[in-house]
Enzyme design. Structure first.
Site, mmCIF file in Angstrom:
data_model
loop_
_atom_site.group_PDB
_atom_site.id
_atom_site.type_symbol
_atom_site.label_atom_id
_atom_site.label_comp_id
_atom_site.label_asym_id
_atom_site.label_seq_id
_atom_site.Cartn_x
_atom_site.Cartn_y
_atom_site.Cartn_z
ATOM 1 N N ASP A 85 0.862 -1.186 0.000
ATOM 2 C CA ASP A 85 0.000 0.000 0.000
ATOM 3 C C ASP A 85 0.900 1.239 0.000
ATOM 4 O O ASP A 85 1.140 1.873 1.031
ATOM 5 C CB ASP A 85 -0.948 0.000 1.197
ATOM 6 C CG ASP A 85 -1.991 1.110 1.083
ATOM 7 O OD1 ASP A 85 -2.053 1.765 0.020
ATOM 8 O OD2 ASP A 85 -2.733 1.327 2.054
ATOM 9 N N HIS A 200 -7.793 0.394 7.607
ATOM 10 C CA HIS A 200 -7.901 1.839 7.376
ATOM 11 C C HIS A 200 -9.075 2.374 8.179
ATOM 12 O O HIS A 200 -10.057 1.668 8.388
ATOM 13 C CB HIS A 200 -8.072 2.111 5.880
ATOM 14 C CG HIS A 200 -6.854 1.705 5.090
ATOM 15 N ND1 HIS A 200 -6.911 1.279 3.792
ATOM 16 C CD2 HIS A 200 -5.561 1.657 5.456
ATOM 17 C CE1 HIS A 200 -5.682 0.985 3.382
ATOM 18 N NE2 HIS A 200 -4.846 1.202 4.379
ATOM 19 N N GLU A 203 -11.065 8.123 12.608
ATOM 20 C CA GLU A 203 -11.389 7.994 14.024
ATOM 21 C C GLU A 203 -11.549 9.373 14.647
ATOM 22 O O GLU A 203 -10.758 10.273 14.384
ATOM 23 C CB GLU A 203 -10.255 7.219 14.710
ATOM 24 C CG GLU A 203 -10.660 6.522 15.981
ATOM 25 C CD GLU A 203 -9.617 5.468 16.381
ATOM 26 O OE1 GLU A 203 -9.758 4.303 15.964
ATOM 27 O OE2 GLU A 203 -8.676 5.824 17.101
ATOM 28 N N HIS A 232 -6.462 7.183 8.493
ATOM 29 C CA HIS A 232 -5.437 6.222 8.054
ATOM 30 C C HIS A 232 -5.871 5.601 6.735
ATOM 31 O O HIS A 232 -6.891 4.907 6.684
ATOM 32 C CB HIS A 232 -5.290 5.116 9.120
ATOM 33 C CG HIS A 232 -4.355 4.007 8.719
ATOM 34 N ND1 HIS A 232 -4.550 2.700 9.103
ATOM 35 C CD2 HIS A 232 -3.219 4.004 7.992
ATOM 36 C CE1 HIS A 232 -3.565 1.945 8.624
ATOM 37 N NE2 HIS A 232 -2.746 2.706 7.942
ATOM 38 N N HIS A 393 5.157 2.950 13.650
ATOM 39 C CA HIS A 393 4.022 3.515 12.896
ATOM 40 C C HIS A 393 2.693 3.067 13.481
ATOM 41 O O HIS A 393 1.642 3.314 12.905
ATOM 42 C CB HIS A 393 4.104 3.118 11.425
ATOM 43 C CG HIS A 393 3.461 1.804 11.104
ATOM 44 N ND1 HIS A 393 3.785 0.641 11.767
ATOM 45 C CD2 HIS A 393 2.496 1.468 10.207
ATOM 46 C CE1 HIS A 393 3.047 -0.342 11.264
ATOM 47 N NE2 HIS A 393 2.265 0.126 10.333
ATOM 48 N N GLY A 394 2.747 2.403 14.614
ATOM 49 C CA GLY A 394 1.509 1.930 15.223
ATOM 50 C C GLY A 394 1.891 0.953 16.318
ATOM 51 O O GLY A 394 3.052 0.938 16.776
ATOM 52 N N ALA A 395 0.919 0.166 16.735
ATOM 53 C CA ALA A 395 1.204 -0.849 17.751
ATOM 54 C C ALA A 395 1.807 -2.082 17.076
ATOM 55 O O ALA A 395 2.638 -2.781 17.643
ATOM 56 C CB ALA A 395 -0.072 -1.210 18.488
HETATM 57 P P1 5GP Z 1 -0.735 -0.609 9.044
HETATM 58 O O1 5GP Z 1 -0.325 0.678 8.452
HETATM 59 O O2 5GP Z 1 0.450 -1.485 9.304
HETATM 60 O O3 5GP Z 1 -1.765 -1.282 8.255
HETATM 61 O O4 5GP Z 1 -1.385 -0.264 10.466
HETATM 62 C C1 5GP Z 1 -0.955 0.787 11.249
HETATM 63 C C2 5GP Z 1 -1.353 0.660 12.687
HETATM 64 O O5 5GP Z 1 -2.668 1.192 12.868
HETATM 65 C C3 5GP Z 1 -1.474 -0.720 13.296
HETATM 66 O O6 5GP Z 1 -0.213 -1.217 13.651
HETATM 67 C C4 5GP Z 1 -2.341 -0.467 14.522
HETATM 68 O O7 5GP Z 1 -1.543 -0.150 15.643
HETATM 69 C C5 5GP Z 1 -3.139 0.769 14.142
HETATM 70 N N1 5GP Z 1 -4.594 0.557 14.003
HETATM 71 C C6 5GP Z 1 -5.239 -0.413 13.309
HETATM 72 N N2 5GP Z 1 -6.575 -0.232 13.353
HETATM 73 C C7 5GP Z 1 -6.788 0.888 14.101
HETATM 74 C C8 5GP Z 1 -7.963 1.615 14.500
HETATM 75 O O8 5GP Z 1 -9.107 1.281 14.177
HETATM 76 N N3 5GP Z 1 -7.769 2.732 15.263
HETATM 77 C C9 5GP Z 1 -6.528 3.161 15.637
HETATM 78 N N4 5GP Z 1 -6.429 4.276 16.371
HETATM 79 N N5 5GP Z 1 -5.416 2.495 15.273
HETATM 80 C C10 5GP Z 1 -5.534 1.375 14.518
HETATM 81 MN MN MN Z 2 -2.640 0.846 4.145
HETATM 82 MN MN MN Z 3 -0.903 1.956 7.021
#
Ligand code: 5GP
Ligand code: MN
Ligand code: MN
Length: 473
Positions: A85, A200, A203, A232, A393-395
């Protein structure tokens, strides 16, 4: 947490050094596969540096949570270290509302409905922005949008929509655009202003400022209890088309040059090759698509706020930045190509790479957690230079979608979202079953990940956000 624990280690792999910025416990939980993948990636010629953030986990060809660096002169570009992506990223808008204004659960439901009405989440849905020329967006990013969508209507007092972004436009050789077949153009045009599925999200959150960084928070315009919007999303099917188109060309170049690793899914090509140039140019077009798409969604969200909460509701851009990309950056005398796959740039105060409005403080780095836990606003620390200013970049996912569905019941999920309570985190999906695989239990503990980033002195926390409502793709 053990105060004496290590938050950084250099691992001497057969193909080269891997730098890991993670608490010991998080590192051990990553498993052996992440090291095997690092070793494959380190076999790409002329690599200068590679690291993992604490949220690192297995991805296709390359782990998510990777920073990898080459010199521009003898460098390589890797679609696997950008990620599928292309341009996926985060955007945050500040509102002039306080959490109390959304205390009524019925109002939060109304707001979610109003957003859903404007931003279709299904993959096949058509966006609301058919009057936009796709070619302009691909070529010019935010600057390719018609004036009415880049108003300073976001911004009653000062213009923030074009200045408060990591990059509003990437320049590239536009002739390459002709390589993408016509049907892909139609699809991507239809998708402008859509969220896409998976994790995605849009929020609505309430913010609380970290005392330690209150000065920066004030300069950024943050207040305790302030309602903010986090978005996101990535480059939708355009990025997919770019990957599809470039993959066979990159594979051919690899075989012609006798390049490869143990992992057939790891693709790369010299920057100075036809395949490398084609991918780099088209990747930039996808970065332009992604930033414009997030902008358009924010435009629609602002409309939804006005419809639900009155015309005085306002939204200014705090920042927009990416976590799946590669671009040229100045970190030393020599220009470097920095790949970030699932990592976020966090430049400190005074760094020349900051956009002008954030030069004095460092720019906001937006780090999501999960739909039931906290998300964070961070700012880079000067010591982050040793990791090319990349943070998490996130959890980070901890279990697959299937494993999450097996572990978490719908009732447990409902209770973690406080469904039916006054403080319910309102979701767009009525059928909770369809979202269980995205529940907080699918992700690592974001507080622990952030703690690792802070203890490794890569960045510090400016504010913590709690979710009030979410539109999930
Ligand atoms: P990725 O870019 O790898 O697809 O995801 C990024 C990060 O977004 C994930 O590692 C997770 O921590 C976070 N994330 C996923 N879904 C949600 C959501 O619904 N709300 C929020 N605040 N964070 C999310
Ligand atoms: Mn993506
Ligand atoms: Mn992403």
């Amino acid at each position: 947490m053990n105060n004496n624990a290590n938050y950084y280690r250099r691992i001497d792999l057969p193909a080269g050094d891997l730098h890991v910025f993670a608490h010991d416990d998080l590192f051990h939980a990553m498993g052996a596969k992440v090291l095997e993948m690092a070793n494959n990636n380190l076999q790409i010629p002329n690599i200068r540096y590679m690291s993992y953030t604490p949220d690192a986990h297995v991805g296709v060809g390359t782990c998510i949570g990777t920073t990898a660096v080459w010199g521009m002169a003898d460098g390589f570009v890797s679609p696997s270290i950008v990620g599928s992506d292309i341009g996926c990223g985060m955007r945050m808008h500040l509102t002039n509302l306080q959490a109390e204004d959304l205390q009524d659960v019925k109002l939060r439901r109304k707001l979610v409905k109003a957003i859903e009405k404007r931003i279709p989440v299904e993959n096949h849905a058509r966006g609301y922005f058919s009057d936009i020329r796709l070619e302009n967006v691909l070529r010019k990013g935010l600057h390719g949008l018609p004036g009415k969508y880049v108003p300073d209507s976001y911004t009653p007092r000062k213009a923030t929509s074009l200045t408060h972004v990591e990059c509003s436009r990437f320049r590239f050789d536009e002739d390459e655009l002709d390589r993408i077949p016509e049907p892909m153009w139609h699809r991507s045009h239809r998708q402008l202003g859509t969220l896409g599925n998976g994790n995605h999200f849009i929020e609505i959150q309430a913010l609380s400022v970290n005392e330690e960084n209150r000065g920066i928070a004030e300069q950024w315009g943050l207040r305790d209890g302030q309602v903010v919007v986090m978005i996101h999303s990535g480059s939708r099917s355009w990025g997919g088309s770019v990957n599809q188109h470039c993959s066979s060309q990159v594979a051919k170049t690899m075989s012609k040059m006798g390049l490869g690793t143990a992992d057939p899914k790891l693709a790369y090509a010299p920057l100075d090759s036809e395949a490398g140039r084609a991918y780099t140019n088209l990747m930039y077009s996808a970065l332009n698509y992604a930033v414009a798409n997030r902008h358009l969604m924010a435009f629609a969200v602002r409309d939804a706020f006005k419809e639900t909460l009155g015309s005085q509701a306002e939204m200014s851009t705090l920042y927009d930045l990416m976590h799946n990309y590669a671009c040229e950056e100045a970190h030393s005398e020599e220009p470097l190509l920095i790949h970030r796959k699932g990592t976020t740039r966090a430049l400190p105060a005074g760094h020349a790479g900051n956009p002008a409005p954030y030069l004095d403080t460092g720019h906001p780095a937006l780090i999501p957690g999960s739909m039931g836990t906290a998300s964070y606003l961070m700012v880079g620390a000067p010591e982050g230079a040793r990791n090319y200013h990349s943070i998490c970049h996130g959890a980070g996912r901890i279990r697959s979608r299937n494993a999450t569905k097996q572990l978490v019941t719908v009732d447990e999920f409902a209770s973690s979202m406080r469904i039916g309570q006054e403080d319910e985190i309102v979701l767009n999906h009525r059928a909770l079953e369809s979202l269980v695989d995205e529940s907080p239990q699918a992700y690592k503990d974001v507080d622990q990940i952030i703690d690792s980033v802070v203890q490794a002195r890569l960045a510090s926390v400016v504010a913590k956000c709690r979710p009030l409502a979410a539109v999930k793709g």
